[in-house]
Every structure is written in structure tokens, then in C-alpha cells.
Design an enzyme around this catalytic site. Structure first.
Site, PDB file in Angstrom:
ATOM      1  N   HIS A  81     -27.380  -0.527 -25.769  1.00  0.00           N
ATOM      2  CA  HIS A  81     -28.558  -0.699 -26.646  1.00  0.00           C
ATOM      3  C   HIS A  81     -28.382   0.041 -27.978  1.00  0.00           C
ATOM      4  O   HIS A  81     -29.360   0.424 -28.615  1.00  0.00           O
ATOM      5  CB  HIS A  81     -29.852  -0.214 -25.975  1.00  0.00           C
ATOM      6  CG  HIS A  81     -30.018  -0.666 -24.565  1.00  0.00           C
ATOM      7  ND1 HIS A  81     -30.643  -1.844 -24.227  1.00  0.00           N
ATOM      8  CD2 HIS A  81     -29.594  -0.120 -23.402  1.00  0.00           C
ATOM      9  CE1 HIS A  81     -30.608  -1.993 -22.910  1.00  0.00           C
ATOM     10  NE2 HIS A  81     -29.981  -0.960 -22.387  1.00  0.00           N
TER      11      HIS A  81
ATOM     12  N   SER B 228     -19.176  -0.016 -56.058  1.00  0.00           N
ATOM     13  CA  SER B 228     -20.392  -0.668 -56.535  1.00  0.00           C
ATOM     14  C   SER B 228     -20.389  -0.616 -58.049  1.00  0.00           C
ATOM     15  O   SER B 228     -19.953   0.365 -58.652  1.00  0.00           O
ATOM     16  CB  SER B 228     -21.612   0.075 -55.995  1.00  0.00           C
ATOM     17  OG  SER B 228     -22.736  -0.180 -56.811  1.00  0.00           O
TER      18      SER B 228
ATOM     19  N   LYS C 266     -20.555   4.866 -54.204  1.00  0.00           N
ATOM     20  CA  LYS C 266     -20.377   3.949 -53.073  1.00  0.00           C
ATOM     21  C   LYS C 266     -18.921   3.571 -52.817  1.00  0.00           C
ATOM     22  O   LYS C 266     -18.153   3.358 -53.732  1.00  0.00           O
ATOM     23  CB  LYS C 266     -21.166   2.648 -53.322  1.00  0.00           C
ATOM     24  CG  LYS C 266     -22.664   2.840 -53.380  1.00  0.00           C
ATOM     25  CD  LYS C 266     -23.296   2.890 -52.004  1.00  0.00           C
ATOM     26  CE  LYS C 266     -23.255   1.558 -51.313  1.00  0.00           C
ATOM     27  NZ  LYS C 266     -24.414   0.756 -51.472  1.00  0.00           N
TER      28      LYS C 266
ATOM     29  N   GLU D 176     -17.271  -6.730 -43.692  1.00  0.00           N
ATOM     30  CA  GLU D 176     -18.485  -7.540 -43.926  1.00  0.00           C
ATOM     31  C   GLU D 176     -18.117  -9.010 -44.128  1.00  0.00           C
ATOM     32  O   GLU D 176     -18.773  -9.912 -43.626  1.00  0.00           O
ATOM     33  CB  GLU D 176     -19.239  -7.035 -45.153  1.00  0.00           C
ATOM     34  CG  GLU D 176     -19.928  -5.703 -44.935  1.00  0.00           C
ATOM     35  CD  GLU D 176     -20.470  -5.157 -46.257  1.00  0.00           C
ATOM     36  OE1 GLU D 176     -21.521  -5.628 -46.698  1.00  0.00           O
ATOM     37  OE2 GLU D 176     -19.822  -4.270 -46.849  1.00  0.00           O
TER      38      GLU D 176
END
Ligand code: ARG
Length: 465
Positions: free
Chosen positions: A162, A283, A289, A296
Site C-alpha cells: 500500500h 527546469s 531542479k 517519466e
């Protein structure tokens, strides 16, 4: 690609009017099926060789055809072949140029075959090659995973259910789960290969051919393991492509799950791993970043392949026997699947080679998760406490630890005994993370020794396979 010099259609005999320009663009496939050229030409060379062997084609014509086709292939590979959309597809482009170059012999190549068995053969040859290549890429990725598993056999981190910290595990064990997913993927491709590797050639348009062909000769030349047994099925079956794409969708689903974990692990709240700069991007607005774009994108690209699987199933579901032009729509999803899976597997292997574990962060997260609670319950069970009672006692102990902001292992013996009098000083051995993982010491368990043994077994399988 050119459509400025309309070429005479090979089927023009029956027609009196030219094809509508939009229809020509709508029906052409050479803009994408030129990718089949190598396989189409290989199939044609085998077909011509067989025709000569059974006496349908003269040795002179056969030799002219083979030389002509080899020349065309060389031109295609050198980028010097002019594809014409007015000639519809790869098959008619090649045949038409062959005839331009060698004359009448070129016109005899299409004896005893049809584009229907021709295209089915070419697609099978292409899928077979792609499949072997993909299995190689899966193996290469598995190899990187084994190195990580070996290096991180003792690295403890929270194992989750979970997505909640559940029990401590080793990072080596975690990535060996990835290895197993990929192992099944490779197995599936290898099983699929046997069904891909059957030859449609000889089915001709749909009913077979009156010429005295010998399909076993063509099959041997093209390294097919068997023949498609029914001519109607041979030209219309695309199950082999659907099965292959389905196997690709499963690999992509696995890569997507792995990607999801990497995205979580590199995010600041976890900070369990780092990926090399070469596999991340920055970024344009936030200078701090370092984004995990590669995993992704792999996660995102899995959607394409799952979509292609669905497209192929829907493409086939309404088709009556035998060949229908709908089948031309099998190619773009199939080609894109091959390219996507190949790229994703390769980029993933490269990326994982740069993966570094932040062992301190993993250990800290494991320590804070009360993850040795099950070990404490098991300890009580070994001292004759029924499991349900043990579960209850440990639940109260965890509550006590949470209230005072400590881990179970940081409580005193007296405090722990207040939850169960059977607890002795040796309890602290099972409350450590290292003790917990070491205790799961059976095949398939997370103990470091078992992780190392699993790596060794997998390496042996690799070396012998
Ligand atoms: N381009 C076609 C395809 O991909 C080749 C077969 C065409 N056959 C035909 N009878 N129109 O399916």
C-alpha cells in the site's frame, strides 16, 4: 518519397481511369512499409530460387532476378532508391524497378504468389528479427540489474505494501523482483517466436497456387521452422503480430512500474537513489531542479504500446476471411511498438548503470517505519504466545513507541516487558533491521546471502543459456 512521376500501376490492365489523387495518398503504404524492404527482398530471392528448383523459372531468369534484387537492396541501403507513392507499397516499388532494370525476368517473379502471402511473409521476418533484438536488450538490462543486486545485497530500505512501510528489505532483493519480471518477459518472447516463425508463402492470394511449388524449399531458405497450414489463414492471420505486441505491452508495463519507483525514489522526500546527470534534465525556471524525465517518459511511452495492442485487436476483430486491406493498418502500430520498446529498454539499461543508492537515507527511512513489529510478534510466537495475542501486544508496543517518538529498538527492556512478560534481553537482536532481513533466509527471501545466491544462479542461467 516521390509522387510527381506517376508510374504505371502493376494492376492497371483492368482500369480505364486513373486513381483519384486523394485515393492514391489514402491507399499508399510505401511511406511506412518501405521498412519491410530487406525482408521483402529476402522473401523474393527465396521464392525465385524455389521457382527455379521446381522448374517454373529458368536458371537464367532466376539469376537475373537475384542479381537485380541484390542491386536494389544495395541502393536502398545506400539511400539511393527512389520510392514512389504512385506505386502504392514496398512490394510494387521493388518489383517495378526490378522490371525496369532486368526486363521480362522481373515480370516473372510474381508467378505463384500474391502480395497477400508476400506481405505476411515480410512482416513475419521483420517481427522475428525485432523479437530477437528485443530479447537481447532485455538480457542486457537484466545484466545491469544483477550488478546492482549484488552491490546492494545488504542495503536495507523499507519494503512497502500500500506504499506504506511494511517490512525491511534489501535493495538487492527489490531489484531482483524487477529481474524476475523481465525474465518472464524474455520467456514470453521466446515462446512467441515459435508462432511467428511459420511461413505463409505459397498461400498466394488465398487459395494456394496451381504451380508445382515446394514450400519446404522456401521455408528452409528463410529459416522458418514450419508452414502456415491453411492458405486462407496464412494470408489473414495477424495473431503473431498481436501476440508480439502484447508481449511488448507487458515489458512496457513492467518498465513503467520500475519507472514509477525511480521517480519516487529520486524525489526529495525519499531521496533514496540518484541518477546520473546524463539521464536527467533541468527546469527552465527552477534552477534547483533535476528531473527524472527518462523514467517519466518510459512510463508515458508505455501508453503508446498498450494503445497499439488495442489498435491491432480492434483492427482484426471484424475481418472475414481471407486478406482484407484493413491489414495494411497493422504496420505503423507494429513498427512504433518495436521502436518504442527497443529505445526504452536501451535507455533504461544506460540509466540504471548510473544509479547510486543513498544507503543512509534508505536506512533512516527503514528505522523510522516500525518495520520490525512483525519480527517482534514472531519472537513472541516462538515463546508460545498465540499469533493473534502477539499481534495485539506488539500493536500496543508500537503505539507506546509512537507516543514517545522512538523506534521499538530504542525502548528499554522493562518498557517492552510491560507489553509481554515473555520478552527477554535477546529481543534486541530481532528488533534491528539487519536482524530482520537476515531472518528471511530461505529461497526467495530478502536475506543478503539469499540475494547473492539468486544473483549467482541467474548469472549461471545466463551463461548456460
Ligand atoms: N500494402 C498491402 C498490405 O500491407 C500489401 C498487400 C496488398 N494486397 C492486396 N491485395 N491489395 O497489406
Amino acid at each position: 518519397m516521390s509522387d510527381e512521376t506517376p508510374s504505371a500501376k502493376l494492376w492497371a490492365g483492368r482500369f480505364t481511369e486513373p486513381t483519384d489523387a486523394l485515393v492514391e495518398r489514402f491507399t499508399e503504404s510505401v511511406s511506412f512499409d518501405h521498412r519491410l524492404a530487406k525482408h521483402d527482398i529476402r522473401g523474393s530471392i527465396a521464392h525465385a530460387t524455389m521457382l527455379a528448383e521446381v522448374g517454373v523459372l529458368s536458371p537464367g531468369d532466376r539469376d537475373a532476378i537475384i542479381r537485380g534484387l541484390e542491386g536494389i537492396l544495395a541502393d536502398i541501403e545506400a539511400g539511393g532508391f527512389e520510392w514512389r507513392t504512385s506505386l502504392e507499397d514496398v512490394h510494387m516499388n521493388v518489383e517495378s524497378v526490378l522490371t525496369d532494370r532486368i526486363g521480362d525476368a522481373g515480370k516473372r517473379l510474381h508467378t505463384a504468389r500474391s502480395r497477400n502471402d508476400q506481405v505476411a511473409t515480410g512482416v513475419r521476418l521483420l517481427v522475428r528479427e525485432a523479437l530477437d533484438d528485443i530479447v537481447g536488450s532485455v538480457r542486457a538490462l537484466q545484466d545491469v540489474i544483477l550488478s546492482i543486486a549484488e552491490r546492494e545485497a545488504e542495503t536495507v530500505l523499507p519494503g512497502c505494501t500500500h506504499l506504506q512501510p511494511a517490512q525491511p528489505i534489501t535493495f538487492g532483493h527489490h531489484v531482483l523482483a524487477w529481474f524476475e519480471m523481465l525474465e518472464r518477459d524474455a520467456e514470453r518472447f521466446i515462446e512467441c517466436r515459435a508462432r511467428v516463425n511459420r511461413m505463409p508463402l505459397g498461400a498466394a492470394a488465398l487459395a494456394g497456387t496451381p504451380y508445382p511449388i515446394d514450400r519446404s524449399i522456401t521455408a528452409r531458405l528463410l529459416e522458418f521452422e514450419g508452414l502456415c497450414e491453411n492458405s486462407m489463414d496464412a494470408v489473414s492471420d495477424r495473431d503473431f503480430a498481436i501476440e508480439f505486441v502484447s508481449d511488448c505491452a507487458l515489458v512496457m508495463m513492467h518498465l513503467s512500474r520500475m519507472s514509477e519507483e525511480l521517480v519516487l525514489w529520486v524525489s526529495a522526500p525519499f531521496a533514496f537513489v540518484e541518477l546520473g546527470d546524463a539521464y536527467c534534465t533541468g527546469s527552465s525556471i527552477m534552477p534547483q531542479k533535476k528531473n527524472p524525465d527518462v523514467p517519466e517518459l518510459v512510463r508515458g511511452k508505455s501508453a503508446r504500446v498498450i494503445g497499439h495492442l488495442s489498435a491491432l485487436l480492434v483492427l482484426m476483430k471484424g475481418q472475414p476471411l481471407a486478406y482484407n486491406r484493413d491489414n495494411q493498418e497493422d504496420k505503423e502500430p507494429l513498427f512504433d511498438t518495436i521502436d518504442t520498446v527497443t529505445d526504452c529498454l536501451r535507455v533504461f539499461a544506460g540509466m540504471l548503470r548510473t544509479l547510486e543508492c543513498r544507503r543512509d537515507r534508505m536506512h533512516e527511512a527503514a528505522r523510522l517505519g516500525y518495520m520490525t513489529a512483525t519480527d517482534l510478534a514472531d519472537y513472541l510466537v516462538r515463546r508460545a504466545v498465540p499469533f493473534r495475542d502477539a499481534h495485539e501486544a506488539v500493536g500496543r508496543a508500537v503505539r507506546g513507541a509512537v507516543e514517545t517518538g522512538r523506534d521499538l529498538s530504542e525502548m528499554t527492556l522493562e518498557e517492552l516487558r510491560s507489553f509481554s512478560p515473555v520478552i527477554e534481553a535477546d529481543v534486541f537482536e530481532v528488533l534491528t533491521l539487519e536482524g530482520s532481513v537476515a531472518a528471511r533466509d530461505h529461497p526467495g527471501g530478502t536475506a543478503p546471502g539469499r540475494v547473492r545466491a539468486a544473483v549467482a544462479r541467474a548469472r549461471e542461467r545466463f551463461d548456460s543459456g
